[in-house]
Design a protein around this motif. Structure first.
Motif, PDB file in Angstrom:
ATOM      1  N   ILE A 161     100.255  50.083 -19.846  1.00 47.58           N
ATOM      2  CA  ILE A 161      99.917  48.807 -19.203  1.00 47.58           C
ATOM      3  C   ILE A 161      98.501  48.895 -18.641  1.00 47.58           C
ATOM      4  CG2 ILE A 161     100.539  47.158 -17.400  1.00 47.58           C
ATOM      5  CD1 ILE A 161     103.394  48.181 -17.513  1.00 47.58           C
ATOM      6  N   TYR A 196     100.353  41.750 -19.231  1.00 45.48           N
ATOM      7  CA  TYR A 196     101.503  42.658 -19.154  1.00 45.48           C
ATOM      8  C   TYR A 196     102.820  41.914 -18.970  1.00 45.48           C
ATOM      9  CZ  TYR A 196     101.592  42.024 -14.041  1.00 45.48           C
ATOM     10  OH  TYR A 196     101.687  41.497 -12.777  1.00 45.48           O
ATOM     11  N   VAL A 210     106.656  54.630 -19.830  1.00 46.92           N
ATOM     12  CA  VAL A 210     105.673  53.604 -19.452  1.00 46.92           C
ATOM     13  C   VAL A 210     104.620  54.278 -18.589  1.00 46.92           C
ATOM     14  CG1 VAL A 210     105.264  51.434 -18.233  1.00 46.92           C
ATOM     15  CG2 VAL A 210     107.370  51.732 -19.551  1.00 46.92           C
ATOM     16  N   SER A 227     100.735  53.484 -16.493  1.00 46.36           N
ATOM     17  CA  SER A 227      99.725  52.518 -16.052  1.00 46.36           C
ATOM     18  C   SER A 227      98.702  53.264 -15.218  1.00 46.36           C
ATOM     19  CB  SER A 227     100.371  51.396 -15.235  1.00 46.36           C
ATOM     20  OG  SER A 227      99.430  50.399 -14.915  1.00 46.36           O
ATOM     21  N   TYR A 233     105.749  42.858 -11.490  1.00 44.59           N
ATOM     22  CA  TYR A 233     105.187  43.984 -12.220  1.00 44.59           C
ATOM     23  C   TYR A 233     106.243  45.073 -12.397  1.00 44.59           C
ATOM     24  CZ  TYR A 233     102.097  47.993 -13.159  1.00 44.59           C
ATOM     25  OH  TYR A 233     101.493  49.102 -13.704  1.00 44.59           O
ATOM     26  N   ALA A 280     108.092  46.617 -15.820  1.00 42.64           N
ATOM     27  CA  ALA A 280     108.194  48.042 -16.135  1.00 42.64           C
ATOM     28  C   ALA A 280     109.649  48.444 -16.321  1.00 42.64           C
ATOM     29  CB  ALA A 280     107.552  48.879 -15.037  1.00 42.64           C
ATOM     30  N   LEU A 289     111.378  49.849 -19.918  1.00 42.11           N
ATOM     31  CA  LEU A 289     111.652  51.287 -19.923  1.00 42.11           C
ATOM     32  C   LEU A 289     113.109  51.557 -20.278  1.00 42.11           C
ATOM     33  CD1 LEU A 289     110.491  54.132 -19.249  1.00 42.11           C
ATOM     34  CD2 LEU A 289     111.317  53.779 -16.906  1.00 42.11           C
ATOM     35  N   PHE A 322     108.384  56.447 -15.744  1.00 43.64           N
ATOM     36  CA  PHE A 322     107.267  55.527 -15.543  1.00 43.64           C
ATOM     37  C   PHE A 322     106.251  56.207 -14.628  1.00 43.64           C
ATOM     38  CE2 PHE A 322     106.052  51.516 -12.901  1.00 43.64           C
ATOM     39  CZ  PHE A 322     104.812  51.454 -13.519  1.00 43.64           C
ATOM     40  N   LEU A 333     102.904  55.687 -12.543  1.00 41.73           N
ATOM     41  CA  LEU A 333     101.989  54.725 -11.938  1.00 41.73           C
ATOM     42  C   LEU A 333     100.839  55.482 -11.281  1.00 41.73           C
ATOM     43  CD1 LEU A 333     101.391  51.762 -11.100  1.00 41.73           C
ATOM     44  CD2 LEU A 333     102.698  52.215  -9.006  1.00 41.73           C
TER      45      LEU A 333
END
Length: 373
Positions: free
Chosen positions: A164, A212, A222, A224, A239, A243, A247, A253, A255
């Motif tokens: 993302i 996104y 994922v 970002s 947001y 995600a 996922l 994920f 971040l």
């Protein structure tokens, strides 16, 4: 307004931070136009930045000037202007990162020109904080960060990753080359998308010019890196829901975001106007509220001092390559960009700004998540 009083007030404020007007230390400032004092008192950080762009003042080591200013919390001593109070109120009432506005905001910065970023960044065009442990230069430090990110996600060959805010495709290209994964990257910058597609040609990488919020497929992981700062507090819950829906249940994920110590509706006034319009820096509380009910926080790392080194390296690159850029960018732009890079470096050095990498899972990693450098 008689200029003597503003000059006295500003000089006294700077002196309290160990900064002398027309002094001889590298962090002291030289004032060339006395309107500087009223501009600062009336406009705060915006007046300070604009008066620098216009050549009203200068400093040998601008980063040291800002470091001393920020460590003394001088930014809080200068009264906020009515205009800033109005902007804060509007930011709380309205969503400045709605899709159409978000595209305009992103293009303002990231479509500045690929030539500028090609001369400023590392060879992979990674426009996020590098990781400098055991690195001798920017290229190595950025490869460190990309590898760190891949390892935190536990990437394996054959996995499909959503990136993302993929920028110029640095993570996508690295992950595909080094870890054998397929990557789908999304960005709202036309300049980024075009160059990312070119740089990732021949790899299992898809780059989309897409918001996104429009992504609705399942991925093994994922990531970002440096995009959450453009999301805006109104959109943090959405947001995280994006995600979550993208996922797979057993995926991770990552971040990677700049973080703030205090909640604020905007970034610095000058940065908001000239560099990152509509940007906002999240806090731990805001991220925590946004992930509640969706994710388990597995790992949270702060390596903000690495951003100081990264920004200084970017400034050194721009300075070294200015002769190649000055035919397209004027001196005012150079002063603006210098002010941006060095003031931000000082903010991380002074610990006013943080850099977080956060690993999230949907239901908790069975047996626990462990990571070591």
């Amino acid at each position: 307004m008689n200029n003597y009083k503003p000059k006295r007030i500003v000089s006294r404020l700077l002196s309290s931070a160990g900064i002398t007007v027309n002094g001889n230390k590298p962090w002291d400032i030289s004032v060339f136009n006395d309107h500087f004092y009223t501009r600062v008192l009336q406009g705060g950080s915006l007046g300070l930045g604009e008066s620098y762009m216009e050549g009203y003042w200068d400093c040998v080591h601008l980063d040291d000037f800002f470091y001393k200013l920020l460590r003394a919390n001088l930014d809080k001593s200068i009264r906020r202007s009515l205009r800033l109070k109005t902007e804060i109120l509007l930011a709380r009432l309205f969503n400045f990162q709605q899709p159409a506005r978000a595209i305009r905001n992103g293009q303002r910065h990231y479509d500045t020109g690929n030539d500028l970023f090609l001369h400023m960044l590392d060879k992979r065009l990674t426009y996020t904080c590098a990781f400098w442990d055991n690195a001798h230069n920017l290229d190595e430090a950025q490869e460190n960060k990309l590898d760190l990110s891949c390892r935190k996600l536990r990437l394996q060959p054959g996995m499909h990753v959503l990136d993302i805010g993929c920028g110029w495709g640095s993570f996508a290209r690295y992950a595909a080359e080094k870890y054998g994964v397929a990557v789908t990257g999304v960005t709202i910058s036309k300049e980024q998308a075009a160059l990312a597609q070119e740089r990732c040609a021949g790899l299992p990488v898809t780059i989309r010019l897409q918001d996104y919020r429009m992504v609705n497929e399942k991925f093994d992981a994922v990531v970002s890196l440096g995009m959450f700062e453009h999301v805006g507090a109104h959109n943090y819950p959405e947001y995280m829901r994006v995600a979550d829906r993208c996922l797979k249940d057993d995926g991770l994920f990552l971040l990677h975001t700049i973080g703030g110590n205090e909640t604020s509706a905007f970034t610095d006034q000058w940065l908001n106007k000239y560099i990152f319009p509509g940007a906002a820096i999240p806090t731990i509380r805001q991220i925590g509220q946004a992930i509640e009910g969706l994710f388990v926080m597995e790992h949270w790392e702060n390596f903000s001092v690495n951003y100081d080194k990264t920004l200084m390296a970017w400034y050194e690159n721009v300075s070294a390559n200015w002769d190649k850029l000055k035919s397209r960018y004027d001196q005012t732009f150079f002063r603006m960009w210098k002010y941006y890079l060095l003031s931000c470096a000082a903010s991380f050095r002074a610990r006013h700004s943080q850099l977080w990498q956060i690993v999230l899972s949907k239901a908790g990693v069975p047996g626990g998540y462990t990571f070591s450098h």
